[in-house]
Write a protein that holds these residues in place. Structure first.
Motif, PDB file in Angstrom:
ATOM      1  N   GLU A 100       0.800  -1.224   0.000  1.00 15.43           N
ATOM      2  CA  GLU A 100       0.000   0.000   0.000  1.00 15.43           C
ATOM      3  C   GLU A 100       0.834   1.276   0.000  1.00 15.43           C
ATOM      4  OE1 GLU A 100      -2.133  -3.367   1.889  1.00 15.43           O
ATOM      5  OE2 GLU A 100      -0.232  -2.380   2.332  1.00 15.43           O
ATOM      6  N   LEU A 101       2.074   1.191   0.462  1.00 18.88           N
ATOM      7  CA  LEU A 101       2.885   2.384   0.732  1.00 18.88           C
ATOM      8  C   LEU A 101       4.088   2.477  -0.203  1.00 18.88           C
ATOM      9  CD1 LEU A 101       3.593   4.788   2.670  1.00 18.88           C
ATOM     10  CD2 LEU A 101       4.852   3.116   4.053  1.00 18.88           C
ATOM     11  N   ALA A 102       4.375   3.693  -0.635  1.00 16.93           N
ATOM     12  CA  ALA A 102       5.615   3.977  -1.383  1.00 16.93           C
ATOM     13  C   ALA A 102       6.361   5.092  -0.658  1.00 16.93           C
ATOM     14  CB  ALA A 102       5.295   4.401  -2.817  1.00 16.93           C
ATOM     15  N   VAL A 103       7.596   4.811  -0.273  1.00 17.38           N
ATOM     16  CA  VAL A 103       8.442   5.804   0.391  1.00 17.38           C
ATOM     17  C   VAL A 103       9.506   6.281  -0.592  1.00 17.38           C
ATOM     18  CG1 VAL A 103      10.055   6.250   2.278  1.00 17.38           C
ATOM     19  CG2 VAL A 103       8.076   4.759   2.655  1.00 17.38           C
ATOM     20  N   ILE A 104       9.683   7.582  -0.674  1.00 21.56           N
ATOM     21  CA  ILE A 104      10.732   8.173  -1.502  1.00 21.56           C
ATOM     22  C   ILE A 104      11.559   9.084  -0.607  1.00 21.56           C
ATOM     23  CG2 ILE A 104      11.292   9.621  -3.500  1.00 21.56           C
ATOM     24  CD1 ILE A 104       8.563   8.831  -4.664  1.00 21.56           C
ATOM     25  N   THR A 105      12.829   8.776  -0.464  1.00 22.30           N
ATOM     26  CA  THR A 105      13.724   9.640   0.297  1.00 22.30           C
ATOM     27  C   THR A 105      14.296  10.703  -0.629  1.00 22.30           C
ATOM     28  OG1 THR A 105      14.324   8.141   2.092  1.00 22.30           O
ATOM     29  CG2 THR A 105      15.989   9.721   1.416  1.00 22.30           C
ATOM     30  N   PHE A 172       6.725   5.932  14.433  1.00 20.53           N
ATOM     31  CA  PHE A 172       6.126   4.713  13.899  1.00 20.53           C
ATOM     32  C   PHE A 172       4.653   4.577  14.268  1.00 20.53           C
ATOM     33  CE2 PHE A 172       4.825   0.320  14.488  1.00 20.53           C
ATOM     34  CZ  PHE A 172       4.942  -0.144  13.196  1.00 20.53           C
ATOM     35  N   GLN A 173       4.330   4.678  15.554  1.00 23.45           N
ATOM     36  CA  GLN A 173       2.957   4.419  15.980  1.00 23.45           C
ATOM     37  C   GLN A 173       1.962   5.374  15.337  1.00 23.45           C
ATOM     38  OE1 GLN A 173       3.023   4.398  20.274  1.00 23.45           O
ATOM     39  NE2 GLN A 173       3.699   2.259  20.365  1.00 23.45           N
ATOM     40  N   SER A 174       2.319   6.655  15.305  1.00 28.54           N
ATOM     41  CA  SER A 174       1.396   7.631  14.716  1.00 28.54           C
ATOM     42  C   SER A 174       1.233   7.402  13.220  1.00 28.54           C
ATOM     43  CB  SER A 174       1.894   9.054  14.971  1.00 28.54           C
ATOM     44  OG  SER A 174       1.867   9.342  16.347  1.00 28.54           O
ATOM     45  N   LEU A 175       2.343   7.177  12.519  1.00 28.49           N
ATOM     46  CA  LEU A 175       2.248   6.972  11.076  1.00 28.49           C
ATOM     47  C   LEU A 175       1.547   5.668  10.740  1.00 28.49           C
ATOM     48  CD1 LEU A 175       5.638   8.251   9.614  1.00 28.49           C
ATOM     49  CD2 LEU A 175       3.407   9.347   9.587  1.00 28.49           C
ATOM     50  N   ASP A 176       1.762   4.664  11.561  1.00 28.69           N
ATOM     51  CA  ASP A 176       1.086   3.389  11.332  1.00 28.69           C
ATOM     52  C   ASP A 176      -0.427   3.585  11.404  1.00 28.69           C
ATOM     53  OD1 ASP A 176       0.978   0.513  11.028  1.00 28.69           O
ATOM     54  OD2 ASP A 176       0.406   0.442  13.145  1.00 28.69           O
ATOM     55  N   SER A 177      -0.897   4.354  12.382  1.00 28.71           N
ATOM     56  CA  SER A 177      -2.331   4.633  12.501  1.00 28.71           C
ATOM     57  C   SER A 177      -2.839   5.421  11.314  1.00 28.71           C
ATOM     58  CB  SER A 177      -2.607   5.404  13.795  1.00 28.71           C
ATOM     59  OG  SER A 177      -2.209   4.660  14.921  1.00 28.71           O
ATOM     60  N   ILE A 178      -2.038   6.395  10.875  1.00 23.35           N
ATOM     61  CA  ILE A 178      -2.449   7.233   9.743  1.00 23.35           C
ATOM     62  C   ILE A 178      -2.547   6.408   8.468  1.00 23.35           C
ATOM     63  CG2 ILE A 178      -1.679   9.105   8.238  1.00 23.35           C
ATOM     64  CD1 ILE A 178      -0.537  10.425  10.792  1.00 23.35           C
ATOM     65  N   VAL A 179      -1.541   5.576   8.203  1.00 28.21           N
ATOM     66  CA  VAL A 179      -1.585   4.745   6.993  1.00 28.21           C
ATOM     67  C   VAL A 179      -2.816   3.842   7.025  1.00 28.21           C
ATOM     68  CG1 VAL A 179      -0.428   2.938   5.678  1.00 28.21           C
ATOM     69  CG2 VAL A 179       0.895   4.807   6.649  1.00 28.21           C
ATOM     70  N   SER A 180      -3.106   3.296   8.195  1.00 29.96           N
ATOM     71  CA  SER A 180      -4.280   2.421   8.325  1.00 29.96           C
ATOM     72  C   SER A 180      -5.559   3.161   7.950  1.00 29.96           C
ATOM     73  CB  SER A 180      -4.361   1.898   9.763  1.00 29.96           C
ATOM     74  OG  SER A 180      -5.499   1.079   9.931  1.00 29.96           O
ATOM     75  N   ASN A 193      -4.322   1.159  -5.138  1.00 31.13           N
ATOM     76  CA  ASN A 193      -3.945   0.106  -6.094  1.00 31.13           C
ATOM     77  C   ASN A 193      -2.821  -0.728  -5.487  1.00 31.13           C
ATOM     78  OD1 ASN A 193      -3.194  -1.532  -8.201  1.00 31.13           O
ATOM     79  ND2 ASN A 193      -3.185   0.099  -9.737  1.00 31.13           N
ATOM     80  N   ARG A 194      -3.180  -1.843  -4.869  1.00 30.88           N
ATOM     81  CA  ARG A 194      -2.169  -2.705  -4.252  1.00 30.88           C
ATOM     82  C   ARG A 194      -1.335  -3.449  -5.286  1.00 30.88           C
ATOM     83  NH1 ARG A 194      -6.357  -3.446  -0.274  1.00 30.88           N
ATOM     84  NH2 ARG A 194      -5.571  -2.963   1.838  1.00 30.88           N
ATOM     85  N   ASN A 195      -1.862  -3.617  -6.482  1.00 31.04           N
ATOM     86  CA  ASN A 195      -1.160  -4.406  -7.500  1.00 31.04           C
ATOM     87  C   ASN A 195      -0.115  -3.603  -8.269  1.00 31.04           C
ATOM     88  OD1 ASN A 195      -2.686  -6.744  -6.927  1.00 31.04           O
ATOM     89  ND2 ASN A 195      -4.388  -5.973  -8.199  1.00 31.04           N
ATOM     90  N   LYS A 196      -0.134  -2.297  -8.127  1.00 30.93           N
ATOM     91  CA  LYS A 196       0.852  -1.469  -8.832  1.00 30.93           C
ATOM     92  C   LYS A 196       2.218  -1.648  -8.177  1.00 30.93           C
ATOM     93  CE  LYS A 196       0.007   2.680 -10.498  1.00 30.93           C
ATOM     94  NZ  LYS A 196      -0.259   4.143 -10.637  1.00 30.93           N
ATOM     95  N   THR A 197       3.245  -1.844  -8.984  1.00 31.28           N
ATOM     96  CA  THR A 197       4.612  -1.993  -8.462  1.00 31.28           C
ATOM     97  C   THR A 197       5.507  -0.909  -9.042  1.00 31.28           C
ATOM     98  OG1 THR A 197       5.200  -3.538 -10.231  1.00 31.28           O
ATOM     99  CG2 THR A 197       4.393  -4.493  -8.164  1.00 31.28           C
ATOM    100  N   LEU A 198       6.498  -0.505  -8.269  1.00 30.40           N
ATOM    101  CA  LEU A 198       7.451   0.507  -8.728  1.00 30.40           C
ATOM    102  C   LEU A 198       8.643  -0.168  -9.392  1.00 30.40           C
ATOM    103  CD1 LEU A 198       7.479   2.940  -5.670  1.00 30.40           C
ATOM    104  CD2 LEU A 198       6.021   3.006  -7.697  1.00 30.40           C
ATOM    105  N   PRO A 199       9.269   0.509 -10.360  1.00 27.87           N
ATOM    106  CA  PRO A 199      10.432  -0.075 -11.063  1.00 27.87           C
ATOM    107  C   PRO A 199      11.699   0.028 -10.211  1.00 27.87           C
ATOM    108  CG  PRO A 199       9.983   2.113 -11.911  1.00 27.87           C
ATOM    109  CD  PRO A 199       8.894   1.819 -10.934  1.00 27.87           C
ATOM    110  N   LEU A 200      11.816  -0.838  -9.205  1.00 27.80           N
ATOM    111  CA  LEU A 200      12.924  -0.749  -8.254  1.00 27.80           C
ATOM    112  C   LEU A 200      14.159  -1.484  -8.759  1.00 27.80           C
ATOM    113  CD1 LEU A 200      11.010  -1.358  -4.897  1.00 27.80           C
ATOM    114  CD2 LEU A 200      11.522   0.808  -6.036  1.00 27.80           C
ATOM    115  N   LYS A 201      15.295  -0.985  -8.366  1.00 22.13           N
ATOM    116  CA  LYS A 201      16.583  -1.639  -8.640  1.00 22.13           C
ATOM    117  C   LYS A 201      17.533  -1.219  -7.529  1.00 22.13           C
ATOM    118  CE  LYS A 201      20.291  -2.189 -12.038  1.00 22.13           C
ATOM    119  NZ  LYS A 201      20.833  -1.734 -13.347  1.00 22.13           N
ATOM    120  N   LYS A 202      17.715  -2.091  -6.549  1.00 18.40           N
ATOM    121  CA  LYS A 202      18.460  -1.733  -5.352  1.00 18.40           C
ATOM    122  C   LYS A 202      19.934  -1.493  -5.661  1.00 18.40           C
ATOM    123  CE  LYS A 202      19.490  -3.186  -0.645  1.00 18.40           C
ATOM    124  NZ  LYS A 202      19.363  -4.237   0.401  1.00 18.40           N
ATOM    125  N   THR A 203      20.501  -0.466  -4.997  1.00 14.36           N
ATOM    126  CA  THR A 203      21.927  -0.182  -5.098  1.00 14.36           C
ATOM    127  C   THR A 203      22.678  -1.167  -4.214  1.00 14.36           C
ATOM    128  OG1 THR A 203      21.481   2.175  -5.434  1.00 14.36           O
ATOM    129  CG2 THR A 203      23.714   1.574  -4.744  1.00 14.36           C
TER     130      THR A 203
END
Length: 662
Positions: A100-105, A172-180, A193-203
């Motif tokens: 469900e979540l995408a994190v971008i630093t 963590f606790q606050s964000l976990d509640s918010i994401v929920s 859209n749970r089925n959408k995937t990002l084009p990841l390639k780990k360094t």
């Protein structure tokens, strides 16, 4: 922003955001409800400059790729200790909400240069970041979202609307509640859209003999060099003249086990301090202090319980006290001083009673001189001592500070503040540094590594004058570094009028002769198998059968020359592995260890041999590292097995060379 203000802002933001999520349907939340984001138009969210440099992705991310996910935009600085902490909380949230979540630093830097790409890549590797990372080159994203502190999270609904922001850590606790709550709402509105995937390639990078070496400690009498091999989660004991790794302390796996050298575990150890027959270790990501008993060959935890402290200061005893990212330690007359970076303070520990207490710093993240109680520090990083004075680097303010133990007073010797960096020698307050790292006192001067200026400098603590001693650009022909021919000095120490320093960028140890000003490298080697993946490392070698050679019985060496095809170059900051075997040692016998790891070998490599008579077959297994010239940051690996029939003949070649192109 100091910690108290961060906490207050964080609590208020949490209450406001949670109340919105509870009382309103998320799609109806308007940007005007969040005055700190009033400059952002809905159409501009999740948009990134087209020339942005991305990591951990196969291609740049766009708004279309991110819609349908709850998105966290995580704004960081690579020298911010609180930013290191928030990454750990985000890992837990990412694991729980992986679909469900995408994190971008987003690494924001107002003083961007192309060289910063390498610094960010190092930060990704050091912090084990798996999600996408982008560089905010000119602060444009920072300004778009109207930010004023690190770390800051922007929270975005799957439909693209901004919901709110958080500044600080321990979320963590606050964000976990918010994401929920967001997930529940977006399911009902059919925007998730749970089925959408990002084009990841780990360094990723292969294992190395040295991997981000941090701090050095020298036993001058025994000619031993101890190195905190931080990313390999171990301490290395090296002969300071030969470069031979004599012992590896720690299994190499990330953990917190006490015990013998093979079974004990560390987690990104940094500061080390040698005292008699003990080596003290700041085990940074374990939030603990470890003691290595060098005679018993045992690792013991003496402070911290492997859990990060959430309060600024809580005194206590030994393993009952929570610490927060200790970066360095220093022992003086039975007292262990601890650079408690996570709280922007210096603590102390009585080694007899194990009592731990605050020593210097209010806990405010700032540059403020004064008495020990009221002074503000900012990510104290490394320490040294001379004449009743502690000297330490303050990483986030690009500063060097002094703490006079008798007067109990903190004074700034170089640096101006969190957003002030540069490369300016001279006399304080005009001087500027960029992420100063380690330091030591010698003959009236403080020698220190100005890491991201790629320099070693001196500071007169009385006049506050700074002078550059060496710059990596002066040594382009000798350093065998990355494409930009620069080193990045970290740990620094003195031995026999030579400065030994850890080159954290090139994963090596360098030596500067103070008399001749010549720079060399300590060639690290070992016959020990100290890699974690001991079995898979030796699998799947490609075999090359070469034509037979005739070798003179007068030969003392067999030379191996491996050449790369056009368009490739050696990646010298990785450990090249060689295993030599003679099937008939009555004919040819290798005199060096059967297995060797050589840092930065120069081809042809010479192996000492003894030749007698008869014939033999020689096999050489080698693991080599290289890269494409147009992709210097991508490391490639090649495993080769060379087979050669050798005939000992009095008319043969003396010290022959085996040649192979791959």
């Amino acid at each position: 922003m100091n910690i108290k203000r961060k906490s207050e802002f964080f609590i208020i933001s949490s209450i406001c955001l949670l109340s919105f999520l509870t009382c309103h349907k998320i799609p109806t939340i308007k940007l005007r409800d969040f005055p700190f984001q009033k400059n952002i138009e809905p159409s501009h969210t999740l948009e990134f400059p087209v020339d942005s440099d991305w990591f951990n992705t196969k291609e740049p991310l766009t708004k279309d790729k991110l819609l349908g996910k709850v998105v966290f935009l995580n704004f960081l600085s690579y020298t911010c200790i609180n930013c290191e902490h928030i990454l750990q909380d985000l890992k837990s949230i990412e694991r729980k909400w992986s679909n469900e979540l995408a994190v971008i630093t987003i690494y924001s830097d107002r003083n961007y240069s192309k060289e910063k790409n390498e610094i960010v890549r190092q930060a990704i590797l050091l912090n084990d970041i798996d999600h996408p990372v982008v560089i905010d080159k000119d602060f444009s994203l920072w300004q778009t979202y109207n930010l004023n502190s690190w770390p800051t999270l922007i929270i975005i609904h799957p439909n693209g609307e901004i919901l709110g922001q958080f500044s600080g850590e321990d979320i963590f606790q606050s964000l976990d509640s918010i994401v929920s709550e967001v997930v529940k709402d977006s399911e009902s509105s059919d925007t998730l859209n749970r089925n959408k995937t990002l084009p990841l390639k780990k360094t990723i990078e292969p294992e190395r003999l040295l991997y981000f070496p941090e701090k050095l400690a020298i036993d001058a009498k025994e000619k031993l060099l101890y190195v905190s091999d931080s990313k390999n989660n171990r301490i290395l004991k090296i002969h300071i003249e030969s470069g031979e790794i004599l012992e590896s302390i720690g299994s190499g796996y990330s953990g917190n086990k006490d015990g013998d050298y093979d079974s004990s575990e560390f987690n990104h150890p940094q500061g080390i301090f040698l005292k008699d027959k003990s080596l003290f270790v700041a085990d940074t990501k374990n939030h603990s202090i470890r003691k290595i008993h060098l005679e018993k060959k045992v690792v013991e935890t003496i402070a911290g319980n492997f859990s990060r402290a959430r309060t600024i200061h809580l005194p206590g005893f030994g393993k009952n006290v929570n610490l927060s990212s200790p970066k360095d330690i220093l022992e003086l007359q039975g007292t262990l001083y601890i650079a408690m970076s996570g709280h922007h303070q210096i603590w102390k520990m009585d080694l007899k009673t194990s009592e731990i207490d605050l020593f210097i710093g209010s806990g405010n993240n700032n540059l403020l001189d004064g008495n020990f109680k009221d002074a503000s520090l900012s990510h104290p990083y490394r320490m040294t001592y001379h004449d009743n004075t502690l000297y330490f680097t303050d990483r986030e303010t690009n500063a060097i500070r002094s703490a006079k133990l008798i007067q109990e007073k903190v004074d700034t010797l170089a640096g101006k503040g969190i957003f002030e960096s540069g490369d300016v020698d001279g006399i304080f307050p005009k001087t500027r540094l960029q992420n100063p790292s380690d330091l030591f006192y010698h003959d009236g001067l403080i020698y220190f590594s100005d890491s991201q200026n790629h320099k070693i400098k001196t500071l007169n603590p009385i006049t506050k004058e700074i002078k550059t001693l060496i710059h990596s650009k002066n040594f382009d022909e000798t350093v065998h570094a990355n494409k930009d021919n620069s080193f990045e000095p970290s740990g620094i120490s003195l031995f026999q009028n030579k400065i030994y320093f850890a080159d954290i960028k090139n994963h090596s140890i360098r030596i500067l002769d103070l008399k001749t000003k010549e720079l060399s490298e300590l060639k690290i080697k070992t016959h020990l198998n100290i890699f974690k993946n001991k079995n898979s490392f030796y699998d799947k070698f490609q075999t090359y059968k070469l034509k037979e050679i005739k070798i003179s019985p007068k030969s003392n060496f067999l030379n191996l020359n491996i050449r790369l095809s056009k368009g490739f170059s050696w990646k010298y900051n990785s450990p090249f592995y060689f295993k030599k075997t003679s099937l008939n040692e009555n004919a040819v016998k290798f005199l060096s260890p059967k297995e060797e790891y050589l840092q930065r070998p120069k081809f042809p490599v010479s192996f000492p041999i003894q030749t007698i008579s008869e014939n033999s077959e020689i096999q050489i297994h080698s693991v080599l590292y290289y890269n494409k010239l147009n992709q210097p940051l991508q490391e490639l690996l090649k495993k080769v097995q060379i087979q050669i029939k050798v005939i000992v003949d009095r008319y043969g070649v003396v010290n022959p060379t085996v040649d192979l192109e791959i």
